[in-house]
Design an enzyme around this catalytic site. Structure first.
Site, PDB file in Angstrom:
ATOM      1  N   SER A   1    -122.864 -42.110 -59.557  1.00 21.89           N
ATOM      2  CA  SER A   1    -122.787 -44.170 -60.340  1.00 21.89           C
ATOM      3  C   SER A   1    -122.360 -44.496 -58.824  1.00 21.89           C
ATOM      4  O   SER A   1    -121.583 -44.484 -57.776  1.00 21.89           O
ATOM      5  CB  SER A   1    -121.891 -43.445 -60.960  1.00 21.89           C
ATOM      6  OG  SER A   1    -121.119 -44.628 -61.289  1.00 21.89           O
TER       7      SER A   1
ATOM      8  N   TYR B   1    -113.353 -39.699 -62.941  1.00 23.39           N
ATOM      9  CA  TYR B   1    -115.158 -40.339 -63.153  1.00 23.39           C
ATOM     10  C   TYR B   1    -115.321 -40.646 -61.137  1.00 23.39           C
ATOM     11  O   TYR B   1    -115.845 -40.333 -60.832  1.00 23.39           O
ATOM     12  CB  TYR B   1    -115.316 -41.207 -64.135  1.00 23.39           C
ATOM     13  CG  TYR B   1    -116.527 -41.482 -64.076  1.00 23.39           C
ATOM     14  CD1 TYR B   1    -117.927 -41.300 -64.517  1.00 23.39           C
ATOM     15  CD2 TYR B   1    -117.438 -42.692 -63.966  1.00 23.39           C
ATOM     16  CE1 TYR B   1    -118.922 -41.074 -64.684  1.00 23.39           C
ATOM     17  CE2 TYR B   1    -118.791 -43.026 -63.415  1.00 23.39           C
ATOM     18  CZ  TYR B   1    -119.692 -42.211 -64.296  1.00 23.39           C
ATOM     19  OH  TYR B   1    -120.670 -42.612 -64.192  1.00 23.39           O
TER      20      TYR B   1
HETATM   21  N1  LIG Z   1    -125.265 -45.701 -68.352  1.00 23.69           N
HETATM   22  C1  LIG Z   1    -124.540 -45.986 -67.159  1.00 23.69           C
HETATM   23  O1  LIG Z   1    -123.750 -47.375 -67.207  1.00 23.69           O
HETATM   24  C2  LIG Z   1    -124.006 -45.243 -66.016  1.00 23.69           C
HETATM   25  C3  LIG Z   1    -123.555 -45.542 -64.946  1.00 23.69           C
HETATM   26  C4  LIG Z   1    -123.543 -44.780 -63.837  1.00 23.69           C
HETATM   27  C5  LIG Z   1    -123.586 -43.467 -63.538  1.00 23.69           C
HETATM   28  N2  LIG Z   1    -124.426 -43.437 -65.156  1.00 23.69           N
HETATM   29  C6  LIG Z   1    -124.940 -41.764 -65.075  1.00 23.69           C
HETATM   30  O2  LIG Z   1    -126.603 -41.136 -65.749  1.00 23.69           O
HETATM   31  C7  LIG Z   1    -125.809 -40.335 -66.394  1.00 23.69           C
HETATM   32  C8  LIG Z   1    -126.104 -40.215 -67.880  1.00 23.69           C
HETATM   33  O3  LIG Z   1    -125.404 -41.458 -68.758  1.00 23.69           O
HETATM   34  P1  LIG Z   1    -125.848 -42.108 -69.737  1.00 23.69           P
HETATM   35  O4  LIG Z   1    -125.345 -43.152 -69.042  1.00 23.69           O
HETATM   36  O5  LIG Z   1    -127.377 -41.646 -70.163  1.00 23.69           O
HETATM   37  O6  LIG Z   1    -124.705 -41.191 -71.010  1.00 23.69           O
HETATM   38  P2  LIG Z   1    -125.188 -40.256 -72.271  1.00 23.69           P
HETATM   39  O7  LIG Z   1    -126.804 -41.098 -73.283  1.00 23.69           O
HETATM   40  O8  LIG Z   1    -123.991 -40.451 -72.444  1.00 23.69           O
HETATM   41  O9  LIG Z   1    -126.237 -38.955 -71.478  1.00 23.69           O
HETATM   42  C9  LIG Z   1    -125.296 -38.483 -71.519  1.00 23.69           C
HETATM   43  C10 LIG Z   1    -126.127 -37.019 -71.398  1.00 23.69           C
HETATM   44  O10 LIG Z   1    -125.239 -35.554 -70.455  1.00 23.69           O
HETATM   45  C11 LIG Z   1    -125.009 -34.923 -71.094  1.00 23.69           C
HETATM   46  N3  LIG Z   1    -123.850 -34.018 -71.308  1.00 23.69           N
HETATM   47  C12 LIG Z   1    -122.982 -34.761 -71.731  1.00 23.69           C
HETATM   48  N4  LIG Z   1    -122.064 -32.978 -71.858  1.00 23.69           N
HETATM   49  C13 LIG Z   1    -123.368 -31.896 -71.304  1.00 23.69           C
HETATM   50  C14 LIG Z   1    -122.521 -30.507 -71.121  1.00 23.69           C
HETATM   51  N5  LIG Z   1    -121.206 -29.894 -70.645  1.00 23.69           N
HETATM   52  N6  LIG Z   1    -123.754 -29.835 -70.746  1.00 23.69           N
HETATM   53  C15 LIG Z   1    -125.301 -30.416 -70.630  1.00 23.69           C
HETATM   54  N7  LIG Z   1    -125.333 -31.554 -70.565  1.00 23.69           N
HETATM   55  C16 LIG Z   1    -124.159 -32.436 -71.061  1.00 23.69           C
HETATM   56  C17 LIG Z   1    -125.477 -35.177 -73.050  1.00 23.69           C
HETATM   57  O11 LIG Z   1    -126.093 -34.439 -74.112  1.00 23.69           O
HETATM   58  P3  LIG Z   1    -125.503 -33.714 -75.085  1.00 23.69           P
HETATM   59  O12 LIG Z   1    -124.285 -34.236 -75.250  1.00 23.69           O
HETATM   60  O13 LIG Z   1    -126.337 -33.289 -76.296  1.00 23.69           O
HETATM   61  O14 LIG Z   1    -124.787 -32.287 -74.123  1.00 23.69           O
HETATM   62  C18 LIG Z   1    -126.637 -36.747 -73.017  1.00 23.69           C
HETATM   63  O15 LIG Z   1    -128.129 -36.494 -72.673  1.00 23.69           O
HETATM   64  C19 LIG Z   1    -124.735 -39.831 -66.106  1.00 23.69           C
HETATM   65  O16 LIG Z   1    -124.763 -38.936 -64.770  1.00 23.69           O
HETATM   66  C20 LIG Z   1    -123.434 -41.143 -65.918  1.00 23.69           C
HETATM   67  O17 LIG Z   1    -122.538 -40.762 -65.390  1.00 23.69           O
HETATM   68  C21 LIG Z   1    -124.484 -43.720 -66.491  1.00 23.69           C
END
Ligand SMILES: NC(=O)c1ccc[n+]([C@@H]2O[C@H](COP(=O)([O-])OP(=O)(O)OC[C@H]3O[C@@H](n4cnc5c(N)ncnc54)[C@H](OP(=O)(O)O)[C@@H]3O)[C@@H](O)[C@H]2O)c1
Length: 257
Positions: free
Chosen positions: A144, A161
């Site tokens: 991130s 985080y």
């Molecule tokens: N959105 C942003 O602005 C942003 C910015 C910087 C970085 N990121 C990073 O991008 C990545 C994806 O995030 P997103 O924004 O797409 O959020 P999201 O829609 O909440 O997706 C998170 C994913 O992680 C999975 N997950 C969470 N805990 C888990 C576990 N214990 N085992 C297996 N899967 C797990 C969830 O699936 P289940 O709940 O079905 O397990 C979900 O598919 C993350 O690493 C996040 O930190 C996001």
């Protein structure tokens, strides 16, 4: 040779049940790959896998809790049993929540570390030996922008985080150096703000935060759906034979200001 033709490549995407991971899985398939979608919510995975299969590509849904070693071990075995190999690993699953060192519980700290850092360690522990045998691999870790910049507003402070995502960058550097001789590249991406389940009910609901973000961000807006896919595909492709250990921000320039 089309460097971005993923036909015949097998990709494992963690956190593929929503947001950036689901988008990436669709993009890999659109560029020809066979995909394995991992997360805890099986029904969500199956819906996305069905959608991808509807486009004529191969996709399997594999339930996996990446904070649990046994769950990862069986998920990797299931992928290998189905496809026979793994070429690309996108370590995308992650969690985020607010909290400072003063008010966060030890359990919350452990949760952030278990999913965001230990999850990547364990996925690699079971996938890397296979990649080494084949002398080929592309590993992309989703960190991130918050690995390198942080919020001072109390409501937005996310110390666990920040720490976990910085650890992802460190793990990327270390693995990249030792795995290069095995034909395996390891790179990380640092997304800025994207609207997903992770942010929709928190950051995107806070009008003042969005205004502040837009006023600071050189691009004057959050990332749009699909805007992380290009960098993900690039780092997963055969265009990166000599690019490893890199941390690339996909943040509209946010970290520059
Ligand atoms: N959105 C942003 O602005 C942003 C910015 C910087 C970085 N990121 C990073 O991008 C990545 C994806 O995030 P997103 O924004 O797409 O959020 P999201 O829609 O909440 O997706 C998170 C994913 O992680 C999975 N997950 C969470 N805990 C888990 C576990 N214990 N085992 C297996 N899967 C797990 C969830 O699936 P289940 O709940 O079905 O397990 C979900 O598919 C993350 O690493 C996040 O930190 C996001």
């Amino acid at each position: 040779m089309n460097l971005f033709d993923f036909t015949g490549k097998v990709v494992v995407v963690t956190g593929a049940s929503s947001g950036l991971g689901a988008d990436a899985a669709r993009a890999y398939a659109a560029y020809g790959a066979d995909v394995a979608l991992l997360a805890r919510r099986k029904e969500r995975l199956e819906t996305i896998a069905d959608e991808i299969e509807g486009t004529g590509k191969n996709a399997i849904a594999v339930q996996c809790d990446i904070s649990k070693e046994e769950s990862i071990k069986s998920a990797v075995e299931a992928v290998l049993a189905c496809y026979g190999k793994i070429d690309i690993l996108l370590n995308n699953a992650g969690i985020a929540f607010a909290g400072s060192v003063e008010d966060m519980t030890t359990r919350q700290w452990d949760m952030a570390m278990d999913v965001n850092v230990k999850g990547i360690f364990l996925m690699c522990k079971y996938v890397v030996p296979h990649m080494k045998t084949r002398k080929y691999g592309r590993i992309v870790n989703i960190a991130s922008v918050n690995a390198v910049i942080a919020d001072k507003d109390e409501a937005l402070v996310r110390h666990a985080y920040n720490a976990s995502k910085n650890a992802v960058v460190g793990l990327t550097t270390g693995m990249a150096a030792s795995l290069a001789k095995h034909g395996i590249t390891v790179n990380a991406l640092g997304p800025g703000l994207f609207e997903t389940e992770m942010t929709a009910d928190t950051l995107f609901k806070t009008e003042s935060f969005l205004q502040m973000y837009n006023s600071l961000c050189p691009t004057s807006r959050p990332g749009r759906q699909g805007e992380l896919n290009g960098p993900i595909l690039f780092l997963s492709s055969d265009a990166v034979t000599y690019t490893t250990g890199q941390f690339i921000l996909v943040d509209g320039g946010m970290a520059l200001v």
